[in-house]
Design an enzyme around this catalytic site. Sequence first.
Site, PDB file in Angstrom:
ATOM      1  CG  ASP A   8     -15.042   4.069   8.905  1.00 36.11           C
ATOM      2  OD1 ASP A   8     -15.980   4.619   8.288  1.00 36.11           O
ATOM      3  OD2 ASP A   8     -14.502   3.013   8.510  1.00 36.11           O
ATOM      4  CG  HIS A   9     -12.041   7.109   6.783  1.00 38.43           C
ATOM      5  ND1 HIS A   9     -11.604   6.159   7.691  1.00 38.43           N
ATOM      6  CD2 HIS A   9     -11.887   6.563   5.556  1.00 38.43           C
ATOM      7  CE1 HIS A   9     -11.182   5.090   7.026  1.00 38.43           C
ATOM      8  NE2 HIS A   9     -11.350   5.316   5.728  1.00 38.43           N
ATOM      9  CB  CYS A  65     -17.823   1.587   8.544  1.00 34.99           C
ATOM     10  SG  CYS A  65     -18.406  -0.112   8.432  1.00 34.99           S
ATOM     11  N   GLY A  66     -18.070   2.119   5.675  1.00 33.24           N
ATOM     12  CA  GLY A  66     -18.309   2.001   4.243  1.00 33.24           C
ATOM     13  C   GLY A  66     -19.367   0.955   3.924  1.00 33.24           C
ATOM     14  CB  THR A  67     -19.324  -2.620   3.932  1.00 32.47           C
ATOM     15  OG1 THR A  67     -18.496  -2.878   5.087  1.00 32.47           O
ATOM     16  CG2 THR A  67     -18.454  -2.471   2.698  1.00 32.47           C
ATOM     17  N   GLY A  68     -20.739  -1.132   6.583  1.00 37.14           N
ATOM     18  CA  GLY A  68     -21.467  -1.508   7.795  1.00 37.14           C
ATOM     19  C   GLY A  68     -20.965  -2.826   8.381  1.00 37.14           C
ATOM     20  N   GLY A  70     -17.673  -3.964   9.062  1.00 34.88           N
ATOM     21  CA  GLY A  70     -16.660  -3.861  10.114  1.00 34.88           C
ATOM     22  C   GLY A  70     -17.289  -3.417  11.426  1.00 34.88           C
ATOM     23  CG  MET A  71     -18.940   0.563  11.983  1.00 38.68           C
ATOM     24  SD  MET A  71     -17.980   1.098  13.425  1.00 38.68           S
ATOM     25  CE  MET A  71     -17.642   2.811  12.942  1.00 38.68           C
ATOM     26  CG  HIS A  98     -38.230 -11.868  14.612  1.00 37.56           C
ATOM     27  ND1 HIS A  98     -38.321 -12.851  13.654  1.00 37.56           N
ATOM     28  CD2 HIS A  98     -39.504 -11.469  14.877  1.00 37.56           C
ATOM     29  CE1 HIS A  98     -39.599 -13.048  13.356  1.00 37.56           C
ATOM     30  NE2 HIS A  98     -40.344 -12.213  14.069  1.00 37.56           N
ATOM     31  CG  HIS A 133     -38.575 -13.461  18.583  1.00 39.85           C
ATOM     32  ND1 HIS A 133     -38.069 -14.240  17.558  1.00 39.85           N
ATOM     33  CD2 HIS A 133     -39.858 -13.160  18.237  1.00 39.85           C
ATOM     34  CE1 HIS A 133     -38.995 -14.381  16.627  1.00 39.85           C
ATOM     35  NE2 HIS A 133     -40.089 -13.740  17.014  1.00 39.85           N
TER      36      HIS A 133
HETATM   37  C1  RB5 Z   1     -12.740   1.781   5.175  1.00 40.03           C
HETATM   38  O1  RB5 Z   1     -12.065   1.849   3.944  1.00 40.03           O
HETATM   39  C2  RB5 Z   1     -13.653   0.557   5.191  1.00 40.03           C
HETATM   40  O2  RB5 Z   1     -12.889  -0.602   5.218  1.00 40.03           O
HETATM   41  C3  RB5 Z   1     -14.590   0.615   6.385  1.00 40.03           C
HETATM   42  O3  RB5 Z   1     -15.318   1.780   6.347  1.00 40.03           O
HETATM   43  C4  RB5 Z   1     -15.616  -0.508   6.486  1.00 40.03           C
HETATM   44  O4  RB5 Z   1     -16.341  -0.645   5.302  1.00 40.03           O
HETATM   45  C5  RB5 Z   1     -15.140  -1.756   7.057  1.00 40.03           C
HETATM   46  O5  RB5 Z   1     -15.881  -2.717   7.215  1.00 40.03           O
END
Ligand code: RB5
Length: 145
Positions: A8-9, A65-68, A70-71, A98, A133
């Site tokens: 994402d952005h 993504c920002g934290t990984g 959401g993805m 594993h 596994h």
């Molecule tokens: C975007 O602001 C952020 O929410 C997204 O990149 C991600 O970290 C979601 O899990």
Amino acid sequence: MIYILGSDHAGLILGDFVKNYLLSKGFEIIDFLPKDSQKVDYPDFARKVCTEILKTQDARGILICGTGLGMSIAANRYKGIRAALCLDAYMAKMSRLHNNANVLCLAERISGLGEVESILETFIQTDFEGGRHECRISKIENFDL
Ligand code: RB5
């Protein structure tokens, strides 16, 4: 192995780094990275990448993504996708050994480029161990959802 990339952005800069890394190692890639920094929704890119992986032979995905988080949450909704959020090389190693992870999720707002390089190297080079596994992964695949 073909690597299919999406972000994402909040994962654009790392996405570019990962893309250049893979190309420099001679991998074929399919690029679903956003083309500008406009805000987008990570599930849309997880969907594009996972759908493509499931119809492509010898393909793995990298989602950023920002934290990984959401993805990885979005990608793991797809049957046949085993997405692992990796913050260090040990997690990357175990995700392949594993869990036979076929999608690597990365966190641009957490991981530095040096760390990401060792995560990538490890994820790419580590083979699934199989054995006990295999049966654990089949149990997940057979969840009655
Ligand atoms: C975007 O602001 C952020 O929410 C997204 O990149 C991600 O970290 C979601 O899990």
